[in-house]
Design an enzyme around this catalytic site. Sequence first.
Site, PDB file in Angstrom:
ATOM      1  N   ALA A 239       0.830  -1.208   0.000  1.00 14.31           N
ATOM      2  CA  ALA A 239       0.000   0.000   0.000  1.00 14.31           C
ATOM      3  C   ALA A 239       0.864   1.258   0.000  1.00 14.31           C
ATOM      4  O   ALA A 239       1.137   1.836  -1.050  1.00 14.31           O
ATOM      5  CB  ALA A 239      -0.950  -0.032   1.200  1.00 14.31           C
ATOM      6  N   ARG A 240       1.322   1.671   1.170  1.00 15.52           N
ATOM      7  CA  ARG A 240       2.152   2.871   1.291  1.00 15.52           C
ATOM      8  C   ARG A 240       3.190   2.672   2.386  1.00 15.52           C
ATOM      9  O   ARG A 240       2.891   2.131   3.467  1.00 15.52           O
ATOM     10  CB  ARG A 240       1.287   4.107   1.626  1.00 15.52           C
ATOM     11  N   ASP A 264       6.553  -3.792  -0.967  1.00 17.52           N
ATOM     12  CA  ASP A 264       6.616  -3.117  -2.265  1.00 17.52           C
ATOM     13  C   ASP A 264       6.683  -1.610  -2.097  1.00 17.52           C
ATOM     14  O   ASP A 264       6.707  -0.879  -3.081  1.00 17.52           O
ATOM     15  CB  ASP A 264       5.395  -3.501  -3.114  1.00 17.52           C
ATOM     16  N   GLU A 269      11.203   6.729  -1.048  1.00 14.69           N
ATOM     17  CA  GLU A 269      11.076   6.223  -2.418  1.00 14.69           C
ATOM     18  C   GLU A 269      11.445   7.325  -3.406  1.00 14.69           C
ATOM     19  O   GLU A 269      11.004   8.462  -3.243  1.00 14.69           O
ATOM     20  CB  GLU A 269       9.641   5.757  -2.677  1.00 14.69           C
ATOM     21  N   HIS A 287       8.124  -0.818  -5.583  1.00 10.98           N
ATOM     22  CA  HIS A 287       6.821  -0.162  -5.744  1.00 10.98           C
ATOM     23  C   HIS A 287       6.284  -0.335  -7.170  1.00 10.98           C
ATOM     24  O   HIS A 287       6.080   0.630  -7.908  1.00 10.98           O
ATOM     25  CB  HIS A 287       6.900   1.326  -5.385  1.00 10.98           C
ATOM     26  N   GLY A 289       3.397  -2.319  -7.843  1.00 10.82           N
ATOM     27  CA  GLY A 289       2.113  -2.993  -7.717  1.00 10.82           C
ATOM     28  C   GLY A 289       1.215  -2.881  -8.929  1.00 10.82           C
ATOM     29  O   GLY A 289       0.540  -3.840  -9.304  1.00 10.82           O
TER      30      GLY A 289
END
Length: 320
Positions: A239-240, A264, A269, A287, A289
């Site tokens: 998610a985050r 992920d 980031e 990241h 997804g």
Amino acid sequence: MSGKPVLWLPRRVSDSTIARAHRNYDVIVTETDMPGTADEIVAMSAKADAMMPCHSEHFSADVVARLDPRLKIIANHSVGMDHCDIPALKARNIVVTNTPDVLSDATAELAMLLMLGAARRVVDGERLVRTGSWDSWSPAFMVGKQVSGSRLGIVGMGRVGRAFAAKARGFDMEIHYYNRSRLPEGLEKGAVFHETIESLLPVSDFLSLHCPATPDTVDLMNSRRFGLLPDGAVFVNSARGALVDETALLEAIGSGKLAGAGLDCFKTEPGGNPAFAEFNNIFMLPHIGSATAKTRDAMGFRALDNLDAFFAGETPRDAF
């Protein structure tokens, strides 16, 4: 000038999206495909009627205050909105949209990959084979944690959470969830609702986060909550990064409280957290997804649908 609205694409989106955008807009594409800085966003607001940013472009209150009045709509190429100060944008009468629905399956697929990879020691196994170090076998070799029939806790039963639950049912998992409100029976599909996260955690052999990052959810998973999970649980976050206290996660991994983690997203980031690389039972991806060709086209087209509606004098489907 063609008379078409001017659209700025700060990142390189799919070829199909760019081709469609050229039909209705004068398109400015940033060929370097680097995140738009605050100064670039402000400068482009004087040249463009619309923008299609990604999560990498940040519309803070300070940036919004400097935007040129020409800019009328920000059609995000993302579902997450934590990079936008929505109240500040509304105060400037700038319409903001996102792209829900279209990336749910792709993100849920990746969450399943993270869960399986962490449970079955993918980092260790892949490294053994790739480096030529696999030279033995025994019943005790590379023993991981079985997913099938285990209890799965899901935090956030929105579109992605429900898509993940649907895939987990294929592994005969017993599904428990926490959500701000209980789902209707038709959407719940036998999943067990928990009114608090604290109630959910002790029954979660696997825990997966699928909630947005808000001021209320920053560091949602902290030392206390990791401690409530069963010993040997596997933690997944697609998610985050803001949802996780990374120091607490490292402690839970280092102590053996968690058998593994699949991640992920990260606090920082791009880049991630270098400390995670010390642990082979943390399976990490950068990241990605929603990174399938089908989903990237769908995200771009959804953003363009919102732009088309706005410039036709209609309310965009996904306006905030």
